[in-house]
Design an enzyme around this catalytic site. Structure first.
Site, PDB file in Angstrom:
ATOM      1  N   ASP A 105      -7.855  -7.346   0.481  1.00 49.70           N
ATOM      2  CA  ASP A 105      -7.136  -7.579   1.602  1.00 49.70           C
ATOM      3  C   ASP A 105      -8.024  -6.887   2.757  1.00 49.70           C
ATOM      4  O   ASP A 105      -8.731  -5.905   2.829  1.00 49.70           O
ATOM      5  CB  ASP A 105      -6.006  -6.830   1.454  1.00 49.70           C
ATOM      6  N   ASP A 149       0.958  -1.417  -0.096  1.00 49.06           N
ATOM      7  CA  ASP A 149      -0.046   0.079  -0.203  1.00 49.06           C
ATOM      8  C   ASP A 149       0.719   1.095   0.007  1.00 49.06           C
ATOM      9  O   ASP A 149       2.056   1.416   0.635  1.00 49.06           O
ATOM     10  CB  ASP A 149      -0.870  -0.173   1.287  1.00 49.06           C
TER      11      ASP A 149
END
Length: 436
Positions: free
Chosen positions: A280, A101
């Protein structure tokens, strides 16, 4: 250079669509550290580790891709250290794939510590009061190039999904597009690392349409749907996902689609039906540390006294890693012994990976709609055909109807029926009657 020549024939991401069932997709995504079979759940290892799990255990579960977080890794162990040891794969001793991320989500989660401007985001490290770090699109990509992730997320301007500030929502949508171009320009390893763009636009269909069109023009290896899973109404949530995956006007059918931060089993099942490939969430691991196990009838809070004398397996008939452990034993140790967190984390991750694997098989057999109907009947055992006082959440019916999966015959959707929660408490029974 020689590796650039090779890359012309071997791009770092090859997407192969294996099967479809309705809008649900099964695919093989070929990445630098091996193939990933979708639909896929990606466990979150924020700081370079899945809490309570070794890399070998993750491999043993069949996990082929996991997450790291650029913001946290840049703070600790730092990119300098990661560069010296040859990247995060080496540090973790992990030979599977990694998705990082960008750090953008921390704009929301650490908002009191962040200042957002055109240049980037300035954060205070929550663990070092008074320290400041500026995260720009260029710095995020530079860090992710050093980390060595197989999939890197662009830095986007994230705004809470519950915000009603229209000016700020428009600004964030526009800035995300300016920042993707800065990310593309800063990316030094396009021959071995994949940069995904993130579709923003809040809950506004017009802004989402604009962000979708602009992101697709950038012709990136894959795309994410961002800005959700932040407390918005589920009716708004599923409509954004449906718009972003809609055949013809949504994300390209020949590239992976990733829904960021979504990890409740019910949400994943619905979003796979809509056409999402990758998910996720910290939830399965975080809830494990509080003594909650995921089961096919919802969630089992093992801290509850009802399990003190329940000598049945955690989930009868389920061939998981804890099949020999009784509920009573786990009740005795959860939240008290460190090993309990590891055991429940192991179970919950196995549960999630197995659930996504089942969906993949059903898609390949073109029996996915039937699988979804059975899943919902198991997940909501208190909901039955009419007449019944209970029904699953109505947003589930509406979302699945939009992709051709009908539930009218198996549940009572009348106004008199009360909605069950998205994550029901397990109702398989417990307490004194539980025998081995």
């Amino acid at each position: 250079p020689e590796d650039m020549k090779i890359a012309e024939f071997n791009p770092p991401l090859i997407f192969q669509l294996d099967a479809v069932s309705g809008r649900a997709r099964a695919s093989t995504v070929k990445l630098p550290h091996g193939e990933v079979l979708t639909p896929v759940f990606m466990p979150v290892g924020t700081q370079g580790t899945i809490k309570g799990m070794t890399s070998e255990e993750m491999q043993g579960l069949g996990c082929r891709i996991l997450l790291g977080n650029t913001f946290h890794l840049a703070n600790r162990p730092t990119c300098d250290l990661l560069e010296k040891c040859g990247g995060l794969h080496n540090l973790m001793q992990w030979n599977g794939n990694i998705l990082t991320d960008s750090g953008g989500f921390q704009m929301v989660s650490l908002l009191k510590l962040a200042e957002i401007k055109e240049e980037g985001v300035e954060f205070e490290d929550p663990k070092k009061p008074g320290s400041r770090m500026l995260l720009t699109p260029e710095k995020s990509i530079e860090s992710q190039n050093v980390i060595g992730a197989d999939i890197m997320m662009a830095l986007d301007d994230v705004i809470s999904s519950t915000s009603v500030d229209k000016t700020r929502i428009q600004e964030a949508t526009d800035r995300t597009l300016r920042w993707i171009d800065r990310c593309i320009a800063a990316h030094k390893n396009p021959h071995r690392q994949n940069l995904f763009g993130i579709v923003q636009g809040h809950l506004d269909p017009n802004l989402r349409e604009y962000s979708l069109g602009e992101m697709i023009k950038r012709n990136l290896p894959g795309y994410a749907i961002g800005g959700l899973s932040g407390g918005e109404a589920k009716d708004s949530f599923w409509k954004v996902v449906e718009q972003c995956t809609r055949p013809g006007s949504g994300l390209p059918s020949d590239k992976p689609r990733y829904l960021m931060g979504v990890g409740y089993p019910l949400d994943i099942v619905v979003c796979v039906a809509l056409g999402v490939d990758m998910f996720d969430c910290v939830y399965p691991c975080r809830t494990a540390r509080f003594g909650t196990a995921l089961v096919r009838t919802g969630q089992m809070r093992l801290t509850s006294s009802e399990f003190a004398a329940d000598y049945r397996p955690l989930e009868p008939g389920y061939d998981g890693p804890l099949k020999s452990y009784t509920r009573a034993m786990l009740h005795t140790i959860v939240t008290k012994e460190p090993v309990a967190a590891s055991l429940i984390t192991l179970h919950n991750l196995h549960f999630m990976l197995n659930l996504l694997g089942e969906m993949r098989e059903a898609i390949k057999k073109n029996t996915f709609a039937d699988w979804v109907r059975r899943f919902l009947q198991d997940f909501f055992p208190m909901a039955t055909p009419p007449p019944c006082p209970h029904c699953p959440p109505r947003w589930v019916r509406d979302a699945l109807a939009s992709c051709g999966i009908r539930l009218d015959d198996i549940f009572d959707w009348s106004e008199a029926a009360s909605e069950l929660p998205d994550m029901p408490k397990d109702h398989s029974g417990g307490g004194k009657e539980g025998k081995a």
